[in-house]
Design a protein around this motif. Structure first.
Motif, mmCIF file in Angstrom:
data_model
loop_
_atom_site.group_PDB
_atom_site.id
_atom_site.type_symbol
_atom_site.label_atom_id
_atom_site.label_comp_id
_atom_site.label_asym_id
_atom_site.label_seq_id
_atom_site.Cartn_x
_atom_site.Cartn_y
_atom_site.Cartn_z
ATOM 1 N N ALA A 69 22.395 -11.033 -21.955
ATOM 2 C CA ALA A 69 22.395 -11.184 -20.540
ATOM 3 C C ALA A 69 21.387 -10.357 -19.571
ATOM 4 O O ALA A 69 20.670 -9.261 -20.361
ATOM 5 C CB ALA A 69 23.782 -10.719 -19.975
ATOM 6 N N SER A 70 20.832 -10.552 -18.692
ATOM 7 C CA SER A 70 20.030 -9.622 -17.893
ATOM 8 C C SER A 70 20.917 -8.576 -17.287
ATOM 9 O O SER A 70 22.061 -8.518 -17.192
ATOM 10 C CB SER A 70 19.092 -10.553 -16.954
ATOM 11 N N PHE A 71 20.285 -7.277 -16.801
ATOM 12 C CA PHE A 71 20.708 -6.262 -16.280
ATOM 13 C C PHE A 71 21.228 -6.767 -15.007
ATOM 14 O O PHE A 71 20.501 -7.598 -14.098
ATOM 15 C CB PHE A 71 19.520 -5.440 -15.841
ATOM 16 N N LYS A 72 22.476 -6.105 -14.716
ATOM 17 C CA LYS A 72 22.993 -6.736 -13.444
ATOM 18 C C LYS A 72 22.796 -5.609 -12.413
ATOM 19 O O LYS A 72 23.192 -4.468 -12.470
ATOM 20 C CB LYS A 72 24.534 -6.861 -13.465
ATOM 21 N N GLN A 79 25.652 -3.728 -7.019
ATOM 22 C CA GLN A 79 26.171 -4.583 -5.856
ATOM 23 C C GLN A 79 25.913 -3.436 -4.613
ATOM 24 O O GLN A 79 26.592 -2.732 -4.402
ATOM 25 C CB GLN A 79 27.438 -4.924 -6.158
ATOM 26 N N LYS A 87 18.712 1.447 -15.009
ATOM 27 C CA LYS A 87 18.705 0.522 -16.327
ATOM 28 C C LYS A 87 18.023 1.315 -17.468
ATOM 29 O O LYS A 87 18.397 1.117 -18.490
ATOM 30 C CB LYS A 87 17.503 -0.609 -15.808
ATOM 31 N N PHE A 131 18.719 4.337 -17.649
ATOM 32 C CA PHE A 131 19.822 5.456 -17.600
ATOM 33 C C PHE A 131 18.934 6.797 -17.085
ATOM 34 O O PHE A 131 19.800 7.980 -17.438
ATOM 35 C CB PHE A 131 20.331 5.767 -18.839
ATOM 36 N N GLU A 186 27.950 3.739 -7.863
ATOM 37 C CA GLU A 186 27.470 3.269 -9.362
ATOM 38 C C GLU A 186 27.637 4.402 -10.356
ATOM 39 O O GLU A 186 27.977 4.378 -11.333
ATOM 40 C CB GLU A 186 26.093 2.438 -9.119
ATOM 41 N N ASP A 236 28.833 7.275 -9.981
ATOM 42 C CA ASP A 236 30.351 7.724 -10.178
ATOM 43 C C ASP A 236 31.142 6.805 -11.245
ATOM 44 O O ASP A 236 31.643 7.408 -12.082
ATOM 45 C CB ASP A 236 31.169 7.690 -8.858
ATOM 46 N N ARG A 237 30.778 5.442 -11.294
ATOM 47 C CA ARG A 237 31.533 4.441 -12.109
ATOM 48 C C ARG A 237 31.040 4.797 -13.384
ATOM 49 O O ARG A 237 31.637 4.755 -14.409
ATOM 50 C CB ARG A 237 31.207 3.009 -11.420
ATOM 51 N N ARG A 238 29.675 4.905 -13.633
ATOM 52 C CA ARG A 238 29.079 5.314 -14.831
ATOM 53 C C ARG A 238 29.472 6.603 -15.492
ATOM 54 O O ARG A 238 29.266 7.039 -16.663
ATOM 55 C CB ARG A 238 27.675 5.226 -14.853
ATOM 56 N N GLY A 239 30.323 7.372 -14.668
ATOM 57 C CA GLY A 239 30.606 8.797 -15.101
ATOM 58 C C GLY A 239 29.528 9.624 -15.019
ATOM 59 O O GLY A 239 29.560 11.017 -15.749
ATOM 60 N N PRO A 289 35.171 8.040 1.284
ATOM 61 C CA PRO A 289 35.750 8.191 -0.058
ATOM 62 C C PRO A 289 34.665 8.613 -1.025
ATOM 63 O O PRO A 289 34.894 9.653 -2.204
ATOM 64 C CB PRO A 289 36.463 6.967 -0.481
#
Lengths: 531, 832
Positions: free
Chosen positions: A2-5, A8, A370, A372, A400, A402-405, A437
């Motif tokens: 799969a390609s990098f998403k 969003q 991508k 990191f 994003e 934050d989602r990745r920690g 938030p």
């Protein structure tokens, strides 16, 4: 594989009014031309023939303006007292006007002195109009009567004494020479036929009637009085169709646009509202500086003319569509030769075709994500134009991370300049409810990480104190809002009957409550650091 | 309870294909993998399953190409047998009975007719000790062979097959277990063992996870729990061994593999990145990232052209030499928990449930195949321990399948819940779902239930979501704005609450005119057009768990089950309780095609099923102990072809099927006898040509051919009406070979005559045979003239009467049969 998403970017709802075709149409007017008259502008009438001059009745004068002139083309001043209701005949040659001194005067548009004077009314004449037959004049007066006059002989033909109060508005039928309608302060609308002695139809408006308007088909009649605009179906014997209550002061004037699709009403509350005539919903709204007394719409909606109590006449001209649009220089594209290079190559029969994988285009911050490189990703997202023009992108990148920690890693290890840039962004967008938030967590982490170095840099300290003050203000503000909500709730609960129905909650108040919590947390943290 | 013999519970959805390392055949055309109790043979090009090698009675634990014959494969199983298969034909060649459960199997070219298996230490079955045993396979032609000639090689090995490997053409054997590596040299008959300390200085875990031996060199690569790979060399002397470390993986290396020439080392782990290390130039490495899910096994085909990786989401990826993914074999993904429940896509009739993290999978029940994954979250999946991911927790389809609503959530510690409601519209052009609206934070707390109004003919579709924040919200598709280029989007239409109670379930009636929302103990009924509260129904104590409106003729009933072991049925016309019964129903669902409802009751570890009509007191069907464990989700799926079962007990399965999912993630369904017979018949029809892979193209053509054959047979069998033969000949024969019309007329007239009644039956019989004969002759020799026909026919008719003395009827028939057989054989020859 799969390609990098890519990250969003949320398509946030646009705040403010929805843009509709109507708003585009009615906003397409130039800045208003304002002309000072001698007194309150009581009437505006457009000449039915080209070049569509318009007569403006103000105090003791009637000025006639050309479509684009700012100076009056012609002035009629021979009034003893306040003039009323200067109106053109259908051929644009004659002009009739009532007066406070009860005399009705008829002018030739080209001349100066009155051609005829019609005397007979005992009080001020507020309504004067030509009938469709062109040789008769309708007048209505404060002496409760309305009369028909013969133009050449200056003889009164008929007088109707049916109204029981001042008659302040009237309209003649464009299709039938004998038919006219008057509205009075006795709350009634009366339809007269000059062939009969009495009125043929009476409708009760419920308020002193200020203005009348007939649709071009003359099947519908619009009356304005008090805060209400009412539409009557004449073909159904004067049945009320709708009652509109969109103004909060007396509606003084009505107009219909050239297509007959939109109805305009002007009011003392300084608004002009535009209604859709199919569903009678307000589609647009104009604001003016003072209470509006009169309103005129040029044919083809070329201009909107509004007269106000502060004796100012405001003329808005339509923007010309043919105006050359300021087009930016077309971007230079690669030349045809470069563009077509290799495109027309036809593979031979034995050629093995290797398809070139389509390269995915990634934004700068996505390229860093991508790999990191979290700090670099945040840096690119905080670039000047991005954080100013598209704060949602920056916030999405922070989310994003934050989602990745890895938000903490990305925020840590910044120097004064980078940190102040970040804090500027946080302060600037903190109170946008869509971003709160995410930015609250960012602010918390920043305070966590940099609390040991607070006091070393004046710039950072200034930002932090600024943030703290803002938070303080916001908390008080939200508290006030919550108090008001509480009061409203009590009032609603008191006024509503106790029914076994559920009350639809307001979602906004919940988010407000949630925001107060967030603000409090951040605020406490920042105050802890400073005390 | 009554025993229903003809309805039984069957497993669906296939088993794991990522359980053990797959094997690629020598010519790279087939890929074999263990799947439940069978071995599946896939075509590596078309991804289709070519054969399923059935025979084992226990879980298949290993597949291995026979070193001496690359067209044969060994498989071992926990049932204590090793079986040898011919995988190109799908034939079982031989069965070796070992007698002990086998956990993995190894072989090498050096050791002819010996396989090495891992079995538990026999002394005690309870202990988790395993040993590596060499088994001599006796060379006898029998099908079933006892292989009792065992000799222990290594003790204390791991049952994980990737911890043992043969090195350098079978000279030595290396095994790792926990912190110890043991290398056994066959020639010296001696083993060396190497051990690592438990923790390195940095705190990484040193435990061995997998091993691979270099095919040409004396080098062993081991993978470790902390993501390191160690390359051991010079281990022939115990003292002088050396190792070098490679570190890229951030968590445990799950699989290692050398390419056949030994130039590259492949490794995979939980990062779902295939890493290719150059042997001897270890700082050069290639990556194949984003393979979808954690890699569990890596294999290389014997010629080195294909790599394959097994993934934790029940998937096998076939890769062309680390460049690009050429094929993906995907089974039903069975995650830890299915939060969305089972859904049926009304358009494709596929079963929809949670798949990969952040995806919904569409699984075709008819074809028993995973159709596709729909990416709901649309975010880069980052695997890291302790990182909270977005999970799809709710999904709902509208009645026409045009809209799909999904809810995803992410709960972080110390942060608020992140919720997204997404609405997807079906795009006819791309035949997939396209995101239409995203509502971030639709509710303040978890969404407990979500449903679309099911009325198919209504103009506006309404979605209702109920949440723990005490509200339920109705969402509607807004009108398209004039100037917006985009289409219409969804927005909130109504927010409802009832006394601050928490809504747990919601349900629309079949015609969409009523909405029932269960607020703890109270069921509220709303009017979805005006959003008025119509009535409340309450039957305390106990919170309402499930709500269902009756269908069709029972649409006046509303059923609810609560957590205090009660099922209530309310009549909506009288707004009163119709009946209630004490039953601990964990799941209540309604069949949209009939009035039937199914209730799953959970009682001490097993689940009972009741199928009933709300209007009738007696259940239509009930079965105790349907399966072990709780049933967590169930769904009625409409059948494409209705069954015509007349038996009362199985009538409820006529229109739809009931699928359910247990807490052990087994997908089960009920099947009737008739259905199974039908399936068997269809599977017989689909016997596959050995040499051809079962491609869709083949399926198309093959079916066509089957039909063709079937037609011919049926033509032979079914008697044609007597009179039509002549007409047929008249019409079908090409004009230029037709005899004179006068002749045909007489024939035609003759065919219309009614023969004598007594002889009619016999005649008919004979005629039938004659006709079939004729047809065959037709096919044999096309240019044969038709003149002889009537004579023959006449002869036949006469033959029934006059030639009886010379030959008996049976003899004649016998003779004809023989002739017919011959002819058909010739037909076959000519055709081929």
């Amino acid at each position: 594989m799969a390609s990098f998403k890519p990250t969003q970017i949320p398509d946030l709802p646009k705040l403010g009014e929805k843009i509709t075709e109507d708003t585009l149409y009615w906003k397409n007017y130039k800045a208003p031309v304002q002309i000072k008259e001698f007194g309150a502008v009581s009437n505006i009438d457009f000449s039915p023939v080209s070049p569509h001059n318009f007569a403006v009745t103000a105090f003791t004068r009637i000025h006639i303006y050309g479509p684009f002139s700012q100076e009056p083309v012609k002035t009629f001043t021979r009034f003893k007292d306040t003039a009323y209701c200067g109106r053109f005949r259908s051929d644009g040659q004659l002009l009739v006007a009532g007066c406070e001194d009860s005399v009705v005067r008829l002018y030739d548009v080209g001349g100066k002195a009155a051609l005829r004077m019609y005397k007979g009314h005992t009080k001020a004449v507020h309504v004067a109009d030509f009938t469709t037959g062109r040789y008769q004049i309708l007048t209505a007066s404060d002496d409760y009567t309305c009369r028909l006059w013969d133009i050449p002989n200056a003889v009164e033909l008929t007088a109707y004494q049916e109204h029981t109060d001042y008659v302040r508005c009237g309209v003649t039928s464009k299709l039938n020479r004998d038919l006219f309608i008057t509205g009075s302060y006795d709350h009634t609308l009366r339809v007269f036929d000059s062939r009969t002695e009495k009125s043929v139809m009476t409708m009760d408006h419920g308020q002193p009637v200020e203005s009348l308007l007939l649709y071009p088909s003359e099947g519908l009649l619009v009356s304005a009085g008090g805060r209400y605009v009412k539409v009557w179906d004449l073909l159904k014997g004067g049945q009320p169709l709708v009652s509109l209550k969109n103004h909060h002061k007396t509606v003084t004037c009505l107009a219909l646009n050239s297509s007959g699709q939109r109805l305009l009403s002007a009011s003392l509350d300084r608004h002009v509202k535009v209604y859709n005539t199919t569903n009678y919903k307000v589609v647009h709204n104009f604001d003016y500086a003072a209470a509006i007394l009169s309103l005129g719409l040029a044919p083809d909606d070329e201009s909107i003319v509004v007269g106000m109590t502060n004796s100012i006449l405001s003329i808005k001209h339509r923007k010309n569509l043919e105006e050359p649009k300021e087009t930016s220089k077309p971007r230079r594209r690669p030349s045809y030769r470069v563009f077509m290079k290799g495109k027309n190559f036809v593979p031979k029969q034995d050629d093995y075709f290797v398809s070139k994988p389509a390269r995915q285009h990634l934004a700068k911050y996505d390229k860093q994500l991508k790999r990191f490189n979290v700090s670099k990703a945040l840096d690119t997202a905080l670039e000047a134009w991005l954080r100013r023009k598209k704060p949602e992108v920056t916030v999405a990148v922070i989310k994003e991370l934050d989602r990745r920690g890895t938000l903490k890693n990305a925020l840590a290890g910044r120097d004064e300049e980078q940190l102040s840039r970040l804090l500027c962004f946080v302060i600037g967008n903190f109170f946008d409810t869509r971003f709160t938030p995410v930015l609250a967590t960012t602010a918390e982490i920043v305070l966590d990480i940099y609390q040991c170095v607070i006091g070393q840099s004046a710039v950072i300290d200034r930002h932090l104190i600024h943030l703290q003050k803002l938070l303080e203000k916001e908390i008080y503000y939200q508290k006030d809002l919550m108090e008001i909500l509480g009061m409203l709730d009590t009032m609603f609960a008191f006024s509503l009957l106790r029914k076994e129905t559920a009350v639809a909650g307001l979602p906004e108040c919940h988010t407000a409550a949630a925001n107060v919590e967030i603000f409090k947390i951040v605020f406490e943290q920042s105050t802890c650091l400073y005390t | 309870m009554v025993e229903y013999g003809d309805i039984r519970v069957v497993y669906r959805g296939g088993s794991k294909i990522n359980f053990r390392k797959p094997v690629i055949s020598n010519d790279s055309r087939f890929l074999l993998c263990a799947s439940g109790e069978s071995v599946k043979v896939f075509s590596s090009v078309t991804e289709e399953c070519v054969h399923e090698l059935r025979g084992h009675t226990g879980q298949v634990t290993g597949v291995l190409l026979r070193p001496s014959n690359h067209l044969q494969v060994y498989s071992c199983s926990t049932d204590g047998t090793v079986r040898l298969w011919d995988f190109t034909d799908g034939i079982l060649v031989r069965t070796y009975v070992v007698g002990y459960p086998v956990y993995s199997i190894y072989a090498s070219l050096n050791h002819k007719e010996v396989v090495f298996i891992v079995t538990p230490v026999q002394s005690d079955k309870r202990t988790e000790l395993f040993q590596l045993v060499a088994v001599n396979l006796p060379q006898t032609p029998d099908q079933l062979v006892e292989a009792r000639d065992l000799s222990a090689v290594l003790s204390d090995v791991s049952s994980n097959p990737s911890t043992i490997a043969f090195g350098r053409g079978g000279e030595y054997l290396a095994s790792v277990n926990n912190l110890k590596m043991e290398i056994y040299f066959f020639k010296k008959n001696k083993s060396y063992s190497f051990s690592l300390r438990e923790y390195t200085k940095n705190g990484g875990k040193n435990t061995f996870t997998c091993i691979a031996c270099h095919p040409k060199d004396d080098c062993v690569a081991t993978g470790h729990d902390d993501g390191k790979i160690r390359l051991w060399r010079n281990f022939k002397q115990k003292k002088e061994y050396t190792y070098s470390t490679l570190h890229w993986h951030h968590s445990a290396v799950s699989s290692l593999c050398f390419t056949p020439e030994g130039t590259n080392l492949l490794s995979g782990g939980v990062e779902s990145v295939l890493v290719q290390w150059r042997y001897n130039q270890e700082n050069q490495k290639d990556f194949l990232p984003r393979l979808g899910a954690a890699i569990t096994h890596v294999t290389v085909s014997p010629d080195g052209a294909l790599f394959s990786t097994s993934h934790s989401d029940n998937k096998i990826t076939i890769i062309q030499s680390c460049v690009k993914v050429s094929a993906v074999i995907q089974g039903l993904v069975k995650g830890e928990n299915v939060t969305t429940g089972l859904l049926v896509d009304p358009r494709s009739k596929a079963l929809v449930l949670n798949g990969r993290p952040g995806h919904l999978q569409f699984y075709s029940l008819q074809r028993d195949k995973l159709l596709f994954h729909l990416d709901i979250v649309q975010q880069e999946y980052i695997h890291e321990a302790g990182l909270e991911q977005f999970e799809v927790v709710r999904a709902a389809f509208d009645a026409s399948g045009l809209w799909l609503a999904t809810v995803e959530e992410r709960k972080q510690k110390s942060a608020e819940l992140e919720l997204n409601l997404k609405l997807w519209s079906f795009d006819e052009q791309t035949q997939s779902f396209v995101l239409n609206t995203t509502v971030s934070a639709p509710h303040e707390a978890r969404i407990t239930a979500m449903c679309f109004s099911q009325a198919a003919d209504s103009q506006t579709t309404t979605l209702v979501s109920a949440s723990r924040d005490g509200h339920f919200k109705a969402w509607q598709l807004g009108l398209p704005a004039h100037t917006d280029d985009e289409g219409p989007s969804w927005s909130c239409d109504f927010v409802g609450a009832y006394h601050g109670l928490v809504p747990r379930c919601c349900c629309f009636s079949a015609d969409g005119s009523l909405l029932a929302v269960g607020f703890q103990e109270v069921v509220t009924v709303w009017n979805p057009t005006s959003w008025e509260l119509l009535t409340t129904l309450s039957q305390p104590p106990g919170d309402v768990r499930n709500l269902c409106f009756g269908q069709l003729s029972c649409s006046k009933y509303l059923l609810g089950s609560n957590n205090k072991k009660m099922v209530c049925c309310w009549n909506l016309l009288t707004c009163s309780l119709e009946w209630s019964t004490s039953m601990d129903v964990s799941l209540l669902l309604v069949d949209s095609r009939s009035e039937n409802m199914a209730a799953f009751c959970c009682q001490d570890g097993s689940t009972d099923l009741f199928v009933f009509k709300p209007s009738e007191p007696r259940p239509l069907f009930s079965q105790k102990a349907v399966c072990s464990g709780r049933v967590i989700h169930a769904v009625f799926t409409p059948r494409e072809v209705m069954l015509e079962s007349s038996e009362e007990s199985s009538q409820w399965l006529n229109r739809s099927q009931l699928y359910f999912l247990t807490e052990f993630m087994d997908l089960l369904t009920f099947s009737t006898k008739a259905e199974e017979e039908k399936l068997m018949a269809s599977s017989k029809q689909l016997v596959i040509d050995d040499t051809v892979a079962m491609t869709p193209f083949y399926l198309l053509l093959g079916k066509h051919r089957h039909e063709h054959l079937g037609n011919e047979e049926s033509a032979e069998r079914t008697p044609l009406p007597q009179s039509s033969v002549a007409i047929k000949e008249l019409l079908q024969t090409p004009a230029h070979v037709l005899p004179a019309t006068s002749f045909l007329c007489s024939m035609f007239a003759k065919s219309l005559l009614i023969s004598v009644t007594e002889t009619r039956e016999e005649n008919k019989h004979v005629d039938e045979e004659m006709e079939s004969e004729k047809e065959e002759e037709d096919s044999d020799e096309e240019v044969e003239t038709k003149i002889s026909r009537p004579e023959q026919e006449a002869k036949g008719v006469q033959g029934g009467e006059s030639t009886a003395p010379t030959l008996t009827k049976t003899q004649v028939r016998e003779l004809r049969r023989v002739r017919k057989q011959d002819l058909s054989w010739i037909t076959g020859l000519l055709d081929s």
